[in-house]
Design a protein around this motif. Sequence first.
Motif, PDB file in Angstrom:
ATOM      1  N   PHE A   1       1.046  -1.430  -0.026  1.00  0.00           N
ATOM      2  CA  PHE A   1       0.216  -0.096  -0.071  1.00  0.00           C
ATOM      3  C   PHE A   1       0.804   1.185   0.103  1.00  0.00           C
ATOM      4  CE2 PHE A   1       0.730  -1.347   4.398  1.00  0.00           C
ATOM      5  CZ  PHE A   1       0.968  -0.095   4.792  1.00  0.00           C
ATOM      6  N   THR A   2       0.384   2.470  -0.354  1.00  0.00           N
ATOM      7  CA  THR A   2       0.906   3.822  -0.314  1.00  0.00           C
ATOM      8  C   THR A   2       0.535   4.373   0.963  1.00  0.00           C
ATOM      9  OG1 THR A   2      -0.537   4.927  -1.702  1.00  0.00           O
ATOM     10  CG2 THR A   2       1.481   3.448  -2.624  1.00  0.00           C
ATOM     11  N   CYS A   3       1.445   5.259   1.567  1.00  0.00           N
ATOM     12  CA  CYS A   3       1.343   6.234   2.446  1.00  0.00           C
ATOM     13  C   CYS A   3       1.866   7.681   1.934  1.00  0.00           C
ATOM     14  CB  CYS A   3       1.670   5.844   3.849  1.00  0.00           C
ATOM     15  SG  CYS A   3       0.539   4.707   4.491  1.00  0.00           S
ATOM     16  N   THR A   4       1.244   8.817   2.220  1.00  0.00           N
ATOM     17  CA  THR A   4       1.960  10.054   2.038  1.00  0.00           C
ATOM     18  C   THR A   4       2.129  10.650   3.316  1.00  0.00           C
ATOM     19  OG1 THR A   4       0.011  11.300   1.833  1.00  0.00           O
ATOM     20  CG2 THR A   4       0.738  10.434  -0.172  1.00  0.00           C
ATOM     21  N   GLY A   5       3.194  11.319   3.235  1.00  0.00           N
ATOM     22  CA  GLY A   5       3.857  12.290   4.618  1.00  0.00           C
ATOM     23  C   GLY A   5       5.232  12.840   4.262  1.00  0.00           C
ATOM     24  N   TYR A   6       5.686  13.367   5.298  1.00  0.00           N
ATOM     25  CA  TYR A   6       6.710  14.331   5.422  1.00  0.00           C
ATOM     26  C   TYR A   6       7.746  13.496   6.206  1.00  0.00           C
ATOM     27  CZ  TYR A   6       3.705  17.956   4.095  1.00  0.00           C
ATOM     28  OH  TYR A   6       2.754  18.558   3.480  1.00  0.00           O
ATOM     29  N   VAL A   7       8.826  13.190   5.652  1.00  0.00           N
ATOM     30  CA  VAL A   7       9.708  12.121   6.140  1.00  0.00           C
ATOM     31  C   VAL A   7      10.567  13.110   7.098  1.00  0.00           C
ATOM     32  CG1 VAL A   7      11.774  10.793   5.778  1.00  0.00           C
ATOM     33  CG2 VAL A   7       9.936  10.877   3.936  1.00  0.00           C
ATOM     34  N   LYS A   8      10.930  12.694   8.403  1.00  0.00           N
ATOM     35  CA  LYS A   8      11.287  13.493   9.336  1.00  0.00           C
ATOM     36  C   LYS A   8      12.700  12.753   9.778  1.00  0.00           C
ATOM     37  CE  LYS A   8       7.909  16.272  10.277  1.00  0.00           C
ATOM     38  NZ  LYS A   8       7.897  17.506  10.153  1.00  0.00           N
ATOM     39  N   SER A   9      12.811  11.481   9.731  1.00  0.00           N
ATOM     40  CA  SER A   9      14.299  11.201  10.533  1.00  0.00           C
ATOM     41  C   SER A   9      14.479   9.566   9.948  1.00  0.00           C
ATOM     42  CB  SER A   9      14.382  11.251  11.923  1.00  0.00           C
ATOM     43  OG  SER A   9      13.324  10.520  12.591  1.00  0.00           O
ATOM     44  N   VAL A  10      15.867   9.394   9.942  1.00  0.00           N
ATOM     45  CA  VAL A  10      16.073   7.848   9.810  1.00  0.00           C
ATOM     46  C   VAL A  10      17.208   7.577  10.825  1.00  0.00           C
ATOM     47  CG1 VAL A  10      17.804   8.487   8.201  1.00  0.00           C
ATOM     48  CG2 VAL A  10      16.870   6.176   7.806  1.00  0.00           C
ATOM     49  N   TYR A  11      16.870   6.238  11.396  1.00  0.00           N
ATOM     50  CA  TYR A  11      17.842   5.651  12.402  1.00  0.00           C
ATOM     51  C   TYR A  11      18.222   4.433  12.415  1.00  0.00           C
ATOM     52  CZ  TYR A  11      15.710   9.597  15.173  1.00  0.00           C
ATOM     53  OH  TYR A  11      15.411  10.705  15.781  1.00  0.00           O
ATOM     54  N   SER A  12      19.631   3.996  12.484  1.00  0.00           N
ATOM     55  CA  SER A  12      20.081   2.723  12.097  1.00  0.00           C
ATOM     56  C   SER A  12      19.501   1.757  13.433  1.00  0.00           C
ATOM     57  CB  SER A  12      21.732   2.795  12.323  1.00  0.00           C
ATOM     58  OG  SER A  12      22.151   1.302  12.276  1.00  0.00           O
ATOM     59  N   ILE A  13      18.819   0.545  12.822  1.00  0.00           N
ATOM     60  CA  ILE A  13      18.528  -0.117  13.983  1.00  0.00           C
ATOM     61  C   ILE A  13      19.246  -1.530  14.125  1.00  0.00           C
ATOM     62  CG2 ILE A  13      16.173   0.661  13.995  1.00  0.00           C
ATOM     63  CD1 ILE A  13      15.474  -1.684  12.234  1.00  0.00           C
ATOM     64  N   GLY A  14      20.602  -1.619  13.400  1.00  0.00           N
ATOM     65  CA  GLY A  14      21.570  -2.710  13.492  1.00  0.00           C
ATOM     66  C   GLY A  14      21.204  -3.652  12.114  1.00  0.00           C
ATOM     67  N   ASN A  15      21.985  -4.831  12.080  1.00  0.00           N
ATOM     68  CA  ASN A  15      21.996  -5.578  11.011  1.00  0.00           C
ATOM     69  C   ASN A  15      21.835  -4.824   9.434  1.00  0.00           C
ATOM     70  OD1 ASN A  15      22.392  -7.442  12.661  1.00  0.00           O
ATOM     71  ND2 ASN A  15      20.102  -7.976  13.240  1.00  0.00           N
TER      72      ASN A  15
ATOM     73  N   LEU B   1       9.749  -0.436   3.655  1.00  0.00           N
ATOM     74  CA  LEU B   1       9.616   0.637   2.751  1.00  0.00           C
ATOM     75  C   LEU B   1      10.160  -0.077   1.068  1.00  0.00           C
ATOM     76  CD1 LEU B   1       9.437   3.657   1.802  1.00  0.00           C
ATOM     77  CD2 LEU B   1      11.720   3.908   2.474  1.00  0.00           C
ATOM     78  N   LEU B   2       9.398  -0.149   0.369  1.00  0.00           N
ATOM     79  CA  LEU B   2       9.801  -0.482  -1.105  1.00  0.00           C
ATOM     80  C   LEU B   2      10.206   0.375  -2.017  1.00  0.00           C
ATOM     81  CD1 LEU B   2       7.014  -2.991  -1.573  1.00  0.00           C
ATOM     82  CD2 LEU B   2       9.516  -3.390  -0.628  1.00  0.00           C
ATOM     83  N   ALA B   3       9.584   1.930  -1.855  1.00  0.00           N
ATOM     84  CA  ALA B   3       9.943   2.708  -2.809  1.00  0.00           C
ATOM     85  C   ALA B   3       9.499   4.288  -2.186  1.00  0.00           C
ATOM     86  CB  ALA B   3       9.145   2.680  -4.089  1.00  0.00           C
ATOM     87  N   ILE B   4      10.169   5.257  -2.732  1.00  0.00           N
ATOM     88  CA  ILE B   4       9.559   6.500  -2.179  1.00  0.00           C
ATOM     89  C   ILE B   4       9.892   7.651  -3.279  1.00  0.00           C
ATOM     90  CG2 ILE B   4      11.980   6.790  -1.402  1.00  0.00           C
ATOM     91  CD1 ILE B   4      10.884   8.778   0.877  1.00  0.00           C
ATOM     92  N   THR B   5       8.850   8.450  -3.572  1.00  0.00           N
ATOM     93  CA  THR B   5       8.621   9.581  -4.424  1.00  0.00           C
ATOM     94  C   THR B   5       8.115  10.769  -3.887  1.00  0.00           C
ATOM     95  OG1 THR B   5       8.212   9.844  -6.709  1.00  0.00           O
ATOM     96  CG2 THR B   5       6.475   8.598  -5.670  1.00  0.00           C
ATOM     97  N   ARG B   6       8.434  11.812  -4.692  1.00  0.00           N
ATOM     98  CA  ARG B   6       7.889  12.992  -4.222  1.00  0.00           C
ATOM     99  C   ARG B   6       6.644  13.127  -4.680  1.00  0.00           C
ATOM    100  NH1 ARG B   6      10.817  18.636  -6.152  1.00  0.00           N
ATOM    101  NH2 ARG B   6      12.286  17.404  -4.829  1.00  0.00           N
ATOM    102  N   SER B   7       5.509  13.670  -3.709  1.00  0.00           N
ATOM    103  CA  SER B   7       4.060  13.714  -4.267  1.00  0.00           C
ATOM    104  C   SER B   7       3.680  14.776  -5.060  1.00  0.00           C
ATOM    105  CB  SER B   7       3.177  13.815  -2.771  1.00  0.00           C
ATOM    106  OG  SER B   7       3.407  12.481  -2.254  1.00  0.00           O
TER     107      SER B   7
END
Length: 113
Positions: free
Chosen positions: A24-38, A107-113
């Motif tokens: 499915f798709t969701c739209t929004g404002y990407v705020k941050s990314v964190y490493s969770i290991g592996n 997350l499979l893909a990301i594009t500008r709305s």
Amino acid sequence: MKGYIRAIAASALIFAAQSHAVIFTCTGYVKSVYSIGNNAFEVQYNRSLSNFQNEPVIIYPDQSYLLGPVLNAIRENEHNQTKYTLVIENRDGGNRKCHDGESGNALLAITRS
């Protein structure tokens, strides 16, 4: 770029039909990314410019190529408040909601709305 995203989404839908995954798709404002290991990363995004956060999505090692576009989306949000569409795979359930109480969505893909 949009053709590439459509191809990814179509491929994901074909894969989903074979493995019963939910895409499915969701739209929004990407705020941050964190490493969770592996070699995996958690991406946090908001549905609107307020602080209502959707469930985070995971960049698994086999989708590590998405880390660059996600970092660009964070920068675009900070400078221009740019909204993005995320193509998401629910790997642990059948729910298609962007806020479903599960945090294992990929997350499979990301594009500008």
